[in-house]
Design a protein around this motif. Structure first.
Motif, mmCIF file in Angstrom:
data_model
loop_
_atom_site.group_PDB
_atom_site.id
_atom_site.type_symbol
_atom_site.label_atom_id
_atom_site.label_comp_id
_atom_site.label_asym_id
_atom_site.label_seq_id
_atom_site.Cartn_x
_atom_site.Cartn_y
_atom_site.Cartn_z
ATOM 1 N N ASN A 83 0.801 -1.227 0.000
ATOM 2 C CA ASN A 83 0.000 0.000 0.000
ATOM 3 C C ASN A 83 0.836 1.280 0.000
ATOM 4 N N TYR A 84 2.157 1.151 0.092
ATOM 5 C CA TYR A 84 3.081 2.281 0.019
ATOM 6 C C TYR A 84 2.827 3.346 1.088
ATOM 7 N N VAL A 85 2.614 2.875 2.279
ATOM 8 C CA VAL A 85 2.477 3.759 3.435
ATOM 9 C C VAL A 85 3.330 3.182 4.568
ATOM 10 N N LYS A 86 3.721 4.056 5.474
ATOM 11 C CA LYS A 86 4.449 3.587 6.645
ATOM 12 C C LYS A 86 3.457 3.060 7.665
ATOM 13 N N PHE A 87 3.889 2.039 8.398
ATOM 14 C CA PHE A 87 3.043 1.501 9.461
ATOM 15 C C PHE A 87 3.931 0.867 10.534
ATOM 16 N N PRO A 88 3.394 0.736 11.743
ATOM 17 C CA PRO A 88 4.175 0.117 12.819
ATOM 18 C C PRO A 88 4.195 -1.399 12.687
ATOM 19 N N TYR A 89 5.376 -1.952 12.903
ATOM 20 C CA TYR A 89 5.582 -3.394 12.851
ATOM 21 C C TYR A 89 6.094 -3.825 14.220
ATOM 22 N N LEU A 90 5.421 -4.780 14.802
ATOM 23 C CA LEU A 90 5.826 -5.294 16.110
ATOM 24 C C LEU A 90 6.992 -6.255 15.896
ATOM 25 N N MET A 91 8.175 -5.807 16.242
ATOM 26 C CA MET A 91 9.374 -6.621 16.054
ATOM 27 C C MET A 91 9.375 -7.802 17.019
ATOM 28 N N ASP A 92 8.925 -7.556 18.249
ATOM 29 C CA ASP A 92 8.997 -8.609 19.256
ATOM 30 C C ASP A 92 8.255 -8.208 20.521
ATOM 31 N N ILE A 93 7.743 -9.209 21.196
ATOM 32 C CA ILE A 93 7.304 -9.092 22.594
ATOM 33 C C ILE A 93 7.976 -10.247 23.322
ATOM 34 N N ASN A 94 8.671 -9.928 24.388
ATOM 35 C CA ASN A 94 9.348 -10.946 25.199
ATOM 36 C C ASN A 94 8.989 -10.765 26.667
ATOM 37 N N ILE A 95 8.681 -11.864 27.312
ATOM 38 C CA ILE A 95 8.385 -11.861 28.747
ATOM 39 C C ILE A 95 9.310 -12.878 29.406
ATOM 40 N N LYS A 96 9.967 -12.468 30.476
ATOM 41 C CA LYS A 96 10.848 -13.387 31.193
ATOM 42 C C LYS A 96 10.063 -14.568 31.745
ATOM 43 N N GLU A 97 10.712 -15.724 31.710
ATOM 44 C CA GLU A 97 10.109 -16.912 32.305
ATOM 45 C C GLU A 97 9.848 -16.621 33.785
ATOM 46 N N GLY A 98 8.760 -17.147 34.279
ATOM 47 C CA GLY A 98 8.356 -16.869 35.656
ATOM 48 C C GLY A 98 7.377 -15.716 35.751
ATOM 49 N N HIS A 99 7.300 -14.928 34.675
ATOM 50 C CA HIS A 99 6.366 -13.801 34.636
ATOM 51 C C HIS A 99 5.322 -13.976 33.535
ATOM 52 N N ARG A 100 5.421 -15.075 32.809
ATOM 53 C CA ARG A 100 4.489 -15.334 31.711
ATOM 54 C C ARG A 100 3.139 -15.801 32.250
ATOM 55 N N GLY A 101 2.112 -15.561 31.465
ATOM 56 C CA GLY A 101 0.771 -15.998 31.854
ATOM 57 C C GLY A 101 0.121 -15.101 32.890
ATOM 58 N N LYS A 102 0.689 -13.924 33.106
ATOM 59 C CA LYS A 102 0.158 -12.996 34.117
ATOM 60 C C LYS A 102 -0.416 -11.727 33.497
ATOM 61 N N ARG A 117 -2.034 4.311 17.888
ATOM 62 C CA ARG A 117 -3.277 5.063 17.663
ATOM 63 C C ARG A 117 -3.026 6.561 17.812
ATOM 64 N N ARG A 118 -2.311 6.936 18.887
ATOM 65 C CA ARG A 118 -2.022 8.354 19.130
ATOM 66 C C ARG A 118 -1.218 8.964 17.981
ATOM 67 N N ARG A 119 -0.408 8.146 17.340
ATOM 68 C CA ARG A 119 0.417 8.619 16.222
ATOM 69 C C ARG A 119 -0.361 8.618 14.905
ATOM 70 N N GLY A 120 -1.610 8.147 14.918
ATOM 71 C CA GLY A 120 -2.455 8.193 13.738
ATOM 72 C C GLY A 120 -2.388 6.977 12.831
ATOM 73 N N TYR A 121 -1.740 5.914 13.282
ATOM 74 C CA TYR A 121 -1.684 4.700 12.462
ATOM 75 C C TYR A 121 -2.985 3.925 12.616
ATOM 76 N N ASP A 122 -3.410 3.288 11.515
ATOM 77 C CA ASP A 122 -4.662 2.538 11.569
ATOM 78 C C ASP A 122 -4.468 1.035 11.514
ATOM 79 N N LYS A 123 -3.204 0.593 11.511
ATOM 80 C CA LYS A 123 -2.942 -0.846 11.580
ATOM 81 C C LYS A 123 -1.552 -1.066 12.166
ATOM 82 N N ILE A 124 -1.326 -2.300 12.586
ATOM 83 C CA ILE A 124 -0.020 -2.724 13.076
ATOM 84 C C ILE A 124 0.209 -4.137 12.546
ATOM 85 N N GLY A 125 1.427 -4.432 12.187
ATOM 86 C CA GLY A 125 1.749 -5.751 11.655
ATOM 87 C C GLY A 125 2.732 -6.488 12.554
ATOM 88 N N LEU A 126 2.810 -7.791 12.345
ATOM 89 C CA LEU A 126 3.751 -8.615 13.090
ATOM 90 C C LEU A 126 3.908 -9.945 12.377
#
Length: 156
Positions: A83-102, A117-126
């Motif tokens: 679509n030739y537009v900039k958009f946010p891409y979620l590079m990673d989410i990491n949670i330390k073991e022992g803190h997952r599932g919370k 949303r505050r920056r005006g983007y209407d989608k995010i990819g990952l």
């Protein structure tokens, strides 16, 4: 526990957390071939290369009561080559073991989405590995849908 936007002053902690957690998902053949030390070196080089590549980026950290990072989300603003537009891409989410599932991953994802949303983007990819049905379902429960299919072939 709190969620905060953090900068490169905490970069070493973020890299180490990503290194440790990413190792869990490395293919067994690659683990045997590289070993942990070589993997860690390559991981750091790639992380820094991605960090220095063009595009704005943000880190959001889940901090425990002592201010230690127990989870992190990284987004980078990239080009959508369809679509030739900039958009946010979620590079990673990491949670330390022992803190997952919370609910920490959900809080991090919510912080990322609100920032976008505050920056005006209407989608995010990952990207998520198709073998990780648990993560695919986790994202689907949060409104994410499959829009493309990544394919690969092992060459021997």
């Amino acid at each position: 526990m709190r969620i905060e936007e953090v900068g490169e002053e905490r970069l070493e902690e973020i890299i180490k957390l990503d290194e440790e957690i990413s190792w869990e998902f490395v293919d067994e053949k690659v683990k045997k071939k590289l070993g942990y030390e070589e993997y860690a070196r390559r991981h750091r080089d790639l992380f820094l290369e991605l960090l220095r590549s063009p595009g704005e980026q943000k880190f959001f950290a889940a901090l425990d009561d002592n201010g230690n990072i127990i989870g992190v989300a990284w987004i980078k603003i990239v080009w959508d080559t369809v679509n030739y537009v900039k958009f946010p891409y979620l590079m990673d989410i990491n949670i330390k073991e022992g803190h997952r599932g919370k609910g920490i991953g959900t809080l991090l994802l919510n912080a990322v989405e609100e920032f976008c949303r505050r920056r005006g983007y209407d989608k995010i990819g990952l990207r998520v590995e198709s073998s990780r049905g648990d993560l695919v379902n986790w994202y689907k429960k949060r409104g994410y849908v499959v829009r493309s299919l990544y394919m690969e072939k092992e060459l021997k």
